[in-house]
Design a protein around this motif. Structure first.
Motif, PDB file in Angstrom:
ATOM      1  N   ASN A  84      31.134  -9.914  -5.689  1.00  0.00           N
ATOM      2  CA  ASN A  84      31.850 -10.436  -7.062  1.00  0.00           C
ATOM      3  C   ASN A  84      31.309 -11.964  -7.416  1.00  0.00           C
ATOM      4  O   ASN A  84      31.892 -12.495  -8.422  1.00  0.00           O
ATOM      5  N   GLY A  85      30.028 -12.344  -6.736  1.00  0.00           N
ATOM      6  CA  GLY A  85      29.676 -13.688  -7.276  1.00  0.00           C
ATOM      7  C   GLY A  85      30.843 -14.895  -6.933  1.00  0.00           C
ATOM      8  O   GLY A  85      30.803 -15.957  -7.784  1.00  0.00           O
ATOM      9  N   GLY A  86      31.629 -14.714  -6.092  1.00  0.00           N
ATOM     10  CA  GLY A  86      32.811 -15.673  -5.913  1.00  0.00           C
ATOM     11  C   GLY A  86      34.108 -15.681  -6.467  1.00  0.00           C
ATOM     12  O   GLY A  86      35.037 -16.338  -6.429  1.00  0.00           O
ATOM     13  N   HIS A  87      33.866 -14.465  -7.397  1.00  0.00           N
ATOM     14  CA  HIS A  87      35.043 -14.398  -8.288  1.00  0.00           C
ATOM     15  C   HIS A  87      36.065 -13.195  -7.743  1.00  0.00           C
ATOM     16  O   HIS A  87      35.539 -12.323  -6.927  1.00  0.00           O
ATOM     17  N   SER A  88      37.325 -13.364  -8.135  1.00  0.00           N
ATOM     18  CA  SER A  88      38.334 -12.524  -7.778  1.00  0.00           C
ATOM     19  C   SER A  88      38.379 -11.133  -8.522  1.00  0.00           C
ATOM     20  O   SER A  88      37.958 -11.353  -9.563  1.00  0.00           O
ATOM     21  N   ASN A  89      38.572  -9.821  -7.842  1.00  0.00           N
ATOM     22  CA  ASN A  89      38.488  -8.639  -8.624  1.00  0.00           C
ATOM     23  C   ASN A  89      40.016  -8.547  -8.811  1.00  0.00           C
ATOM     24  O   ASN A  89      39.972  -7.611  -9.289  1.00  0.00           O
ATOM     25  N   ARG A  90      40.826  -9.210  -8.525  1.00  0.00           N
ATOM     26  CA  ARG A  90      42.189  -8.868  -9.027  1.00  0.00           C
ATOM     27  C   ARG A  90      42.392  -9.314 -10.560  1.00  0.00           C
ATOM     28  O   ARG A  90      41.976 -10.341 -11.192  1.00  0.00           O
ATOM     29  N   ASN A  91      43.337  -8.412 -11.251  1.00  0.00           N
ATOM     30  CA  ASN A  91      43.733  -8.586 -12.549  1.00  0.00           C
ATOM     31  C   ASN A  91      45.164  -8.921 -12.443  1.00  0.00           C
ATOM     32  O   ASN A  91      45.868  -7.939 -12.392  1.00  0.00           O
ATOM     33  N   TYR A  92      45.667 -10.206 -12.433  1.00  0.00           N
ATOM     34  CA  TYR A  92      46.948 -10.415 -12.419  1.00  0.00           C
ATOM     35  C   TYR A  92      47.571 -10.253 -13.827  1.00  0.00           C
ATOM     36  O   TYR A  92      47.018 -10.748 -14.750  1.00  0.00           O
ATOM     37  N   GLY A  93      48.700  -9.837 -13.655  1.00  0.00           N
ATOM     38  CA  GLY A  93      49.446  -9.887 -14.944  1.00  0.00           C
ATOM     39  C   GLY A  93      49.052  -8.431 -15.672  1.00  0.00           C
ATOM     40  O   GLY A  93      49.724  -8.312 -16.854  1.00  0.00           O
ATOM     41  N   THR A  94      48.521  -7.593 -15.149  1.00  0.00           N
ATOM     42  CA  THR A  94      48.221  -6.392 -15.920  1.00  0.00           C
ATOM     43  C   THR A  94      48.861  -5.278 -15.011  1.00  0.00           C
ATOM     44  O   THR A  94      48.842  -5.233 -13.931  1.00  0.00           O
TER      45      THR A  94
END
Length: 95
Positions: A84-94
């Motif tokens: 993920n290139g250091g990014h989270s895969n989570r979608n908070y609030g959806t």
């Protein structure tokens, strides 16, 4: 500028100690232990694996989230952080 400096420092570290470069990029997981084994078996295979992980990490870090989400996992990489290139895969609030 800070991103380029950290990338150069990571490359210098990886040149001398490939498993440390993998640890700083992927953490202490399967990719780290694979790199330790490859480095023990031969210094050159450890470098190839380490630089491949770093390439995928920085390449995916530059992509926008929608492109990263639809992209297939890179082969031979087991770390979600690198995928993920250091990014989270989570979608908070959806929902």
């Amino acid at each position: 500028m800070a991103g380029a400096c950290s990338m150069i420092c990571l490359i210098i570290i990886t040149i001398f100690i490939p498993p440390l470069g993998v640890f700083l990029t992927a953490g202490c997981g399967v990719d780290f232990w694979i790199n330790v084994l490859l480095t023990i078996l031969g210094y050159f295979p450890g470098h190839i694996h380490a630089f491949y992980l770093e390439y995928v990490y920085y390449h995916r870090r530059k992509q926008d989230p929608m492109t990263r989400a639809t992209q297939r996992p890179a082969p031979g990489i087991y770390s979600d952080r690198v995928q993920n290139g250091g990014h989270s895969n989570r979608n908070y609030g959806t929902i």
